[in-house]
Design an enzyme around this catalytic site. Sequence first.
Site, PDB file in Angstrom:
ATOM      1  N   GLU A  14      -1.317 -10.257  -3.442  1.00  0.00           N
ATOM      2  CA  GLU A  14      -1.725  -8.842  -3.316  1.00  0.00           C
ATOM      3  C   GLU A  14      -2.613  -8.299  -2.294  1.00  0.00           C
ATOM      4  O   GLU A  14      -2.075  -7.277  -1.727  1.00  0.00           O
ATOM      5  CB  GLU A  14      -2.329  -8.425  -4.690  1.00  0.00           C
ATOM      6  CG  GLU A  14      -2.898  -6.977  -4.907  1.00  0.00           C
ATOM      7  CD  GLU A  14      -3.304  -6.357  -6.217  1.00  0.00           C
ATOM      8  OE1 GLU A  14      -3.281  -6.998  -7.156  1.00  0.00           O
ATOM      9  OE2 GLU A  14      -4.092  -5.500  -6.159  1.00  0.00           O
ATOM     10  N   TYR A  17      10.124  15.954  11.184  1.00  0.00           N
ATOM     11  CA  TYR A  17       9.770  16.854  12.273  1.00  0.00           C
ATOM     12  C   TYR A  17      11.285  17.427  12.780  1.00  0.00           C
ATOM     13  O   TYR A  17      11.284  18.530  13.485  1.00  0.00           O
ATOM     14  CB  TYR A  17       9.440  16.168  13.390  1.00  0.00           C
ATOM     15  CG  TYR A  17       7.873  15.763  13.082  1.00  0.00           C
ATOM     16  CD1 TYR A  17       7.006  17.059  13.426  1.00  0.00           C
ATOM     17  CD2 TYR A  17       7.156  14.783  13.034  1.00  0.00           C
ATOM     18  CE1 TYR A  17       5.786  16.899  13.404  1.00  0.00           C
ATOM     19  CE2 TYR A  17       5.843  14.617  12.734  1.00  0.00           C
ATOM     20  CZ  TYR A  17       5.227  15.858  13.100  1.00  0.00           C
ATOM     21  OH  TYR A  17       3.636  15.796  12.739  1.00  0.00           O
ATOM     22  N   ASP A  25      -4.424  -9.242  -8.472  1.00  0.00           N
ATOM     23  CA  ASP A  25      -5.547  -9.081  -9.366  1.00  0.00           C
ATOM     24  C   ASP A  25      -5.279  -8.965 -11.004  1.00  0.00           C
ATOM     25  O   ASP A  25      -4.075  -8.856 -11.400  1.00  0.00           O
ATOM     26  CB  ASP A  25      -6.179  -7.611  -9.171  1.00  0.00           C
ATOM     27  CG  ASP A  25      -6.859  -7.408  -7.822  1.00  0.00           C
ATOM     28  OD1 ASP A  25      -7.281  -8.688  -7.045  1.00  0.00           O
ATOM     29  OD2 ASP A  25      -7.079  -6.414  -7.425  1.00  0.00           O
TER      30      ASP A  25
END
Lengths: 370, 555
Positions: A198, A101, A250
Amino acid sequence: MKPAKKTQDSKQNVLQLIQSRVEAIKQAILEKKHPELAIPLRNLSNVEYSSQGFFEIKDKVKIRRLTAATAKTFAQTLRMIALSKQLLNQVDIATKREVYYVSKNWGDVRFNEQPESDAVMDDIEAMFRVNREQLGFIPEEDGAAIVGDLKVIDKNPLTGEEEVIDCKKMGSGGWNIPNSVERLQFEPGKVDIILAIETSSMYQRLAYHRWWKKSKALLASLRGVPSRATRRFLRRLNEEHGIPVVVFTDGDPYGWLNIYRTLKVGSGNAAHINKYFCVPKARFIGITAKDIIEYELPTHPLKEQDFKRIDDGLKNDPFVKHYKEWQQELKQLKKLKKRAEQQALASKGLNYVMSNYLPEKLSDEKKWLP
Amino acid sequence: MDAQNQKVLGEKALELASKQRVISVAEFFEKNRHLLGFDNPRRALLTVVKEAVDNALDACEEAGILPEIIVEIHQLAEDRYRVIVEDNGPGIVKQQIPHIFARLLYGSKFHKLSQSRGQQGIGISAAVLYAQLTTGKATKITSKIANDKAHFYELMIDTAHNKPLITAESAVEWSKQHGTRIEMDIQASYMKGLQSVDEYLKQTAIVNPHATIIYLNPKQEQFIFQRVVEELPKPPKEIKPHILGVELGALMKMLQHSSQRTLKSFLTENFSRLGSNTAIEICKEAKIDYNVNPKTLTRDDCERILKAVKHVKIKAPPTDCLSPITAEQLEKGLRKEIDAEFFTAVSRQPSVYRGNPFIVEVAVAYGGNQPSDKQARLLRFANRVPLLYQQGACALTKAVTSVNWKSYGLQQPSGSLPVGPLTIAVHIASVWVPFVSESKDAIASYPEIIQEVRLALQEVGRRLALYIRKKHRVKEELKKRSYIEKYIPHIAESIGEILELQPEQVQVLKQDLFEILEKTRKPVEELKQENPEFDEEFAKIGIEEPSKGEDHEAS
């Protein structure tokens, strides 16, 4: 070394780097030469797996020579360096989004999208081989959530007053690691190990059952690829307090290579700062390809991008190349053509992960992967 | 099958036979007017004007007269219009007038091979029939040949017998030296737009720069399409058919009516580019004696002859019989119509399909005020006549869509016209243009024709690509120059800010930076963009106008 002194040194150091680099550009211009910026390449082709256990940047650089085509980025880079200098002098910080910005005041060289300004920021960071926090820029991403027997001592930056956070008293939730962890100090209680997880759904199951009490583990919810602050936080606990870190993801190439590997040795993109932002001694406990078979886990077929990631890892990732164990894992997964999520353990019973899987894994180091 | 059944079937056949009779051509077209381009009132108006104007232009050119054609359309009632077309042609001999205008399939052009607008002798008499069917009124013809009185006729068609019905006739005074005027009342509807009479006449003017057309539309707007070339196009030559284009039935008919004594002389005298050696060779190949009387040949003989000609090398038909518009004139026409940046045109060498010589010409106009997000506009012409309907069914369109325009820097959805600020004009001139139907809107897809059009398009495409690339380069160069202008000050100012320099030092940096970057740039190439021949008023003709408010009219 006191943190305040360290910050002061780093600030002077960075200001000097800025001064000398920009001075060189000015000289080139006055000599009627095309000025250049040398930026280290940040990808897996420019890192090596160092003896200290992390991805160390090699010396490939891209030269950004000032031409009509590069004029805009060149101007943006210099504008952002000027902003960094201003922040450092005013002892202020700006988030990546805020920097984007601020650029809106730069007229023709303003950024149109934040990814553009993030990329220039990464370039500057790499150019000076410093962490963006040292330039006065901070990410807006959250660190991991933490729960367990640990006291964190933070300091109110406005008053200097000490604030003690007891991570035992987080209920079923957790305490969020802040953007910058350098000022924190730790008082670990009965903590034998840190378990980095995770998915937040797995973390929530363990936190809900206050499993950290029974297991004497500090639980950290990574929520995908761990942020720099999370990596630094775990590194400090590991290094300064000798608490081992194990990772539970996973059973798929994303969990192994993007999450675990980044946590352990860093990433290609942040190669210039990996040294501080990784946990070289972290180990992997699951889910492994072997788990999929031994625990007879329900699976999903591997997608095309999974196969791609496996092949890319085997071919290009210096970490994978270094460890036979990981090569075997990836090859086995490729052969299975399947992947399994952490939650797949729920097929044995919702709390099977606490009653069987994790105790079995944590008690036997031989089952861990490097 | 038993006897009873047999009897019933026999009776049925007799019953059917009582209903079977000859259908006259006129009756046939009365029921199938869509085949001739009269399917709806809007199109009917265009077809009537088109047939009359085509005939007028043909007549003038054949007589070597620079055409001056007057077209007037008056609205008589909501769906009723009067069409008047007047030319300065040679006029028509009195006795022929009823036959030409009030007999279908009567004409001078069907039996010869020569490039002309009309081909079959259907068009104008079909218009007369249409007038008669929709308004019940006779068509009024006035025609005058030089040094004679003008003759006036009111004509209808006896559809049962395809014969003229003269309802009035007289000799009249006409101030014109020679010419023909046709006036008919028809049911029709008038609208502007891409398929309007206005558009048709405008496009006609584009490809007939030697003609003056004075046009008054039903809104009482007068347009004068002034002649821009004071010379008639090279007159097309009449040629004999080429044996490769002849079908079995036609050959049999020709043999029956032949006056030659031997097959050899029949072949050499009736077909183009066929000498006695070739004739003998054909006969040998067909295993027929070349001295035989042509009238004695059987159907099988004819078939053997047509098979034989495929194995004998026969010279291609002459191609000097064609009268192209020329690339230069076609491009000029586009320049008048379109305010574009880049024009180019190609005239191919003559080629042959089924023994008929033809020539393809293509012109394109690129850029300017044409919309860049729409499909290119395609103008199709055959023997100098604009084709406004059935674009999708036309071989010329197929040729355009089959070209890979992407390689010339344009976008192109697969199987479509290219997208971009582009107008493509395609003209085919031939002694026999193969239309897919009698309404003459679309050209049949002969591979030879498509191939020629493709080659012409590819050539203009390559030229166009050069321009588009150049334009792109110039645009890039200007963009880069503007980058320098825009971004250099930021670089100098940032350096000044970081190193805390004085404003004068920043100014020096700016100057040096400009110098460093400018000295490596090449000069900008020139892009010529003016089109002084553009005629804004002309371009507006035929364009659909937004419906105006009442108050607009009042002011």
